[in-house]
Design an enzyme around this catalytic site. Structure first.
Site, PDB file in Angstrom:
ATOM      1  N   GLU A 166      60.806 -78.100  88.303  1.00 31.77           N
ATOM      2  CA  GLU A 166      59.525 -77.575  88.777  1.00 31.77           C
ATOM      3  C   GLU A 166      58.403 -78.281  87.999  1.00 31.77           C
ATOM      4  OE1 GLU A 166      58.777 -73.417  87.477  1.00 31.77           O
ATOM      5  OE2 GLU A 166      60.854 -73.487  86.817  1.00 31.77           O
ATOM      6  N   CYS A 187      63.171 -71.700  88.298  1.00 30.97           N
ATOM      7  CA  CYS A 187      64.301 -71.944  87.392  1.00 30.97           C
ATOM      8  C   CYS A 187      65.656 -71.879  88.093  1.00 30.97           C
ATOM      9  CB  CYS A 187      64.262 -70.955  86.233  1.00 30.97           C
ATOM     10  SG  CYS A 187      62.730 -71.041  85.339  1.00 30.97           S
ATOM     11  N   THR A 219      56.666 -69.043  74.791  1.00 32.38           N
ATOM     12  CA  THR A 219      57.857 -69.257  75.634  1.00 32.38           C
ATOM     13  C   THR A 219      57.845 -70.639  76.306  1.00 32.38           C
ATOM     14  OG1 THR A 219      56.956 -68.258  77.664  1.00 32.38           O
ATOM     15  CG2 THR A 219      57.966 -66.764  76.104  1.00 32.38           C
ATOM     16  N   HIS A 243      70.098 -66.775  82.389  1.00 35.30           N
ATOM     17  CA  HIS A 243      68.905 -67.636  82.370  1.00 35.30           C
ATOM     18  C   HIS A 243      68.052 -67.163  81.186  1.00 35.30           C
ATOM     19  CE1 HIS A 243      65.239 -69.579  83.336  1.00 35.30           C
ATOM     20  NE2 HIS A 243      64.627 -68.489  83.759  1.00 35.30           N
ATOM     21  N   LYS A 280      67.628 -58.389  77.451  1.00 27.67           N
ATOM     22  CA  LYS A 280      67.207 -57.225  78.251  1.00 27.67           C
ATOM     23  C   LYS A 280      68.182 -56.964  79.400  1.00 27.67           C
ATOM     24  CE  LYS A 280      62.311 -57.887  77.368  1.00 27.67           C
ATOM     25  NZ  LYS A 280      61.371 -56.784  77.317  1.00 27.67           N
TER      26      LYS A 280
HETATM   27  N1  CAA Z   1      58.155 -57.207  65.386  1.00 24.94           N
HETATM   28  C1  CAA Z   1      59.195 -57.216  66.257  1.00 24.94           C
HETATM   29  N2  CAA Z   1      59.014 -57.134  67.623  1.00 24.94           N
HETATM   30  C2  CAA Z   1      57.758 -57.058  68.095  1.00 24.94           C
HETATM   31  C3  CAA Z   1      56.650 -57.042  67.234  1.00 24.94           C
HETATM   32  C4  CAA Z   1      56.877 -57.118  65.825  1.00 24.94           C
HETATM   33  N3  CAA Z   1      55.883 -57.132  64.948  1.00 24.94           N
HETATM   34  N4  CAA Z   1      55.530 -56.961  67.995  1.00 24.94           N
HETATM   35  C5  CAA Z   1      55.929 -56.911  69.286  1.00 24.94           C
HETATM   36  N5  CAA Z   1      57.272 -56.968  69.350  1.00 24.94           N
HETATM   37  C6  CAA Z   1      58.111 -56.983  70.544  1.00 24.94           C
HETATM   38  C7  CAA Z   1      57.657 -55.996  71.608  1.00 24.94           C
HETATM   39  O1  CAA Z   1      58.128 -54.701  71.347  1.00 24.94           O
HETATM   40  C8  CAA Z   1      58.270 -56.631  72.846  1.00 24.94           C
HETATM   41  O2  CAA Z   1      59.635 -56.312  72.895  1.00 24.94           O
HETATM   42  P1  CAA Z   1      60.274 -55.814  74.292  1.00 24.94           P
HETATM   43  O3  CAA Z   1      60.014 -56.891  75.308  1.00 24.94           O
HETATM   44  O4  CAA Z   1      61.705 -55.615  73.973  1.00 24.94           O
HETATM   45  O5  CAA Z   1      59.553 -54.544  74.649  1.00 24.94           O
HETATM   46  C9  CAA Z   1      58.185 -58.137  72.569  1.00 24.94           C
HETATM   47  O6  CAA Z   1      57.970 -58.265  71.160  1.00 24.94           O
HETATM   48  C10 CAA Z   1      57.038 -58.819  73.276  1.00 24.94           C
HETATM   49  O7  CAA Z   1      55.901 -58.084  73.028  1.00 24.94           O
HETATM   50  P2  CAA Z   1      54.804 -57.886  74.170  1.00 24.94           P
HETATM   51  O8  CAA Z   1      55.459 -57.467  75.444  1.00 24.94           O
HETATM   52  O9  CAA Z   1      53.731 -57.053  73.628  1.00 24.94           O
HETATM   53  O10 CAA Z   1      54.334 -59.421  74.275  1.00 24.94           O
HETATM   54  P3  CAA Z   1      53.273 -60.104  75.175  1.00 24.94           P
HETATM   55  O11 CAA Z   1      52.349 -59.164  75.818  1.00 24.94           O
HETATM   56  O12 CAA Z   1      52.688 -61.165  74.318  1.00 24.94           O
HETATM   57  O13 CAA Z   1      54.132 -60.784  76.359  1.00 24.94           O
HETATM   58  C11 CAA Z   1      55.747 -62.137  77.480  1.00 24.94           C
HETATM   59  C12 CAA Z   1      55.428 -61.356  76.199  1.00 24.94           C
HETATM   60  C13 CAA Z   1      55.550 -61.252  78.688  1.00 24.94           C
HETATM   61  C14 CAA Z   1      57.176 -62.614  77.441  1.00 24.94           C
HETATM   62  C15 CAA Z   1      54.809 -63.368  77.519  1.00 24.94           C
HETATM   63  O14 CAA Z   1      55.156 -64.235  76.493  1.00 24.94           O
HETATM   64  C16 CAA Z   1      54.834 -64.116  78.830  1.00 24.94           C
HETATM   65  O15 CAA Z   1      54.091 -63.792  79.749  1.00 24.94           O
HETATM   66  N6  CAA Z   1      55.671 -65.182  78.932  1.00 24.94           N
HETATM   67  C17 CAA Z   1      55.721 -65.989  80.126  1.00 24.94           C
HETATM   68  C18 CAA Z   1      56.465 -65.313  81.221  1.00 24.94           C
HETATM   69  C19 CAA Z   1      57.921 -65.607  81.176  1.00 24.94           C
HETATM   70  O16 CAA Z   1      58.429 -66.295  80.302  1.00 24.94           O
HETATM   71  N7  CAA Z   1      58.614 -65.106  82.124  1.00 24.94           N
HETATM   72  C20 CAA Z   1      60.003 -65.463  82.158  1.00 24.94           C
HETATM   73  C21 CAA Z   1      60.599 -65.325  83.494  1.00 24.94           C
HETATM   74  S1  CAA Z   1      59.976 -66.399  84.562  1.00 24.94           S
HETATM   75  C22 CAA Z   1      60.900 -67.749  84.415  1.00 24.94           C
HETATM   76  O17 CAA Z   1      61.972 -67.829  83.885  1.00 24.94           O
HETATM   77  C23 CAA Z   1      60.217 -68.864  84.985  1.00 24.94           C
HETATM   78  C24 CAA Z   1      60.867 -69.461  86.161  1.00 24.94           C
HETATM   79  O18 CAA Z   1      61.695 -69.049  86.973  1.00 24.94           O
HETATM   80  C25 CAA Z   1      60.231 -70.672  86.282  1.00 24.94           C
END
Ligand code: CAA
Length: 384
Positions: free
Chosen positions: A79, A111, A152, A233, A242
């Site tokens: 992609e 993906c 990520t 994946h 998860k």
């Molecule tokens: N210590 C330990 N853990 C902590 C922490 C700390 N101090 N602070 C936060 N965390 C944990 C949270 O509890 C959370 O855990 P859970 O998910 O188990 O609940 C985790 O860290 C992430 O915290 P947030 O949800 O608050 O983080 P965020 O708002 O920054 O978002 C995300 C995280 C959604 C993954 C973001 O990085 C994102 O949008 N990434 C891009 C989207 C993505 O990768 N999607 C993947 C599927 S799509 C794909 O694969 C693409 C494809 O097909 C092309």
């Protein structure tokens, strides 16, 4: 006839950033990135590296002249392609010295692309048993500096040679799949970076896994006890966790402990590389093969591509697979990279080659590289 992965190769760019340093620079608790997201390092591609050069490198690491003679098809899942018309596969023809009498094309479905390629390759080899298919997953995951998705990101490529009597992984011809129009992740043609509803993408991913696992059990009268390993994946390693956690309490404690231990082995490489988009599942496979896989293990593989397509399929690790995989070379490739600063990463990120660019070969340390953009055409070269 047994069909599957006969060889598997990997390429990762030589530069990386440390995720703790990234967290500190972004004023985030490092535990959020290392534990909450589950990453340690992130590969950083240079401007002369792209889906074509990385794909050429991973394929070059496994292909012999004999393989090339037997090739019937080349499929590139990506992609991150460099052209809206010409496929990444066409660019690879001369870089890899491939024979003309093959079908070569690109597949895009986020993906899921490489899995579409793998299943197409399975069908092709069943109809043409003397032929082999080269499937390449190659991507640069970009969300943008200071975005929630930045942690990520990643880059790299996995190449797989599909044939009869495979020496690494036999595909069991057991598969369930589904497609839905979902707005969890997208990258419009004008944008170099992806847009994502990150948390929603997690929900859909887990939902697809649960739906497909229920379908798989019903269709094949299967249970978790039929598998010693589940590979996911893994755009970032917490994501697979998860999906795996949905099995807790639904399978025996012993089975859950075994699946969790094997999952930890499958994410070792991804923790150190980051997101490969369509190659992520297959980097997980490679990591597992290098870190504890056993011959004759039955594995369940969950492929997911936003937008969204999911597929759950089973496979068997082949006796003697250790002899086909150069474990030390893979470990050395990961260990011999250089850490760059967050400042350098941000500078590299901003560079965008335009028309009339000529790349100085003395700045290139890879075999394959983008050499020039002339009349808006990208020209690639191979180091002698
Ligand atoms: N210590 C330990 N853990 C902590 C922490 C700390 N101090 N602070 C936060 N965390 C944990 C949270 O509890 C959370 O855990 P859970 O998910 O188990 O609940 C985790 O860290 C992430 O915290 P947030 O949800 O608050 O983080 P965020 O708002 O920054 O978002 C995300 C995280 C959604 C993954 C973001 O990085 C994102 O949008 N990434 C891009 C989207 C993505 O990768 N999607 C993947 C599927 S799509 C794909 O694969 C693409 C494809 O097909 C092309």
């Amino acid at each position: 006839m047994d069909i599957g992965i006969d060889k598997i190769g990997f390429y990762v760019p030589k530069d990386y950033i440390d995720i703790v340093e990234l967290a500190k620079r972004r004023d985030v608790d490092p535990n959020k990135f290392t534990i909450g997201i589950g990453q340690d390092k992130q590969a950083v591609p240079l401007p002369h590296q792209d889906a074509v050069t990385m794909g050429a490198s991973s394929a070059d690491s496994i292909l012999t002249d004999e393989d090339k003679k037997d090739l019937g098809m080349l499929i590139v899942g990506t992609e991150s392609s460099v052209d809206e018309s010409k496929s990444t596969a066409a660019f690879l023809m001369d870089l890899l010295d491939l024979p003309e009498d093959i079908r070569a094309y690109e597949i895009k479905q986020a993906c899921y692309g490489a899995t579409a390629g793998l299943q197409t390759a399975y069908d092709f080899v069943s109809l043409n048993p003397d032929k082999k298919v080269l499937v390449i997953a190659t991507d640069i995951a970009r969300y943008g500096i200071k975005t929630p998705g930045e942690v990520t990101q990643g880059a790299g490529s996995v190449a797989m040679l599909i044939s009869q009597n495979p020496r690494v992984l036999k595909l069991n011809h057991e598969s369930v799949y589904m497609t839905k129009n979902v707005g969890d992740f997208w990258r419009p043609t004008f944008s170099k970076t992806a847009f994502a509803r990150g948390k929603f993408s997690n929900e859909i991913y887990v939902e697809f896994f649960q739906t497909l696992w229920a379908k798989f059990q019903k269709k094949y009268d299967a249970t978790a006890d039929d598998f010693s390993t589940m590979l996911f994946h893994i755009p970032y390693t917490k994501m697979g966790t998860k999906a795996l956690r949905t099995l807790e309490g639904k399978v025996s404690d012993e089975k859950y402990a075994e699946l969790t231990e094997h999952y930890q082995n499958s994410i070792k490489f991804s923790r150190d590389v980051g997101n490969l988009y369509t190659g992520s599942l297959y980097l997980g496979l490679l990591s597992y093969l290098v870190n504890g896989a056993k011959a004759n293990e039955n594995v369940l593989m969950f492929s997911y591509g936003s937008g969204a397509v999911g597929e759950l399929f089973s496979a068997k690790i082949q006796p003697g697979f250790e002899q086909v995989i150069d474990k030390q070379a893979l470990i050395d490739m990961l260990n011999n990279r250089q850490k760059i600063t967050i400042d350098d990463y941000e500078k590299i990120y901003q560079i965008e080659y335009k028309n009339d660019t000529i790349v100085d070969p003395s700045t290139v340390s890879d075999k394959f590289y983008l050499s020039e953009i002339k009349e808006n055409e990208r020209i690639y070269k191979k180091m002698k």
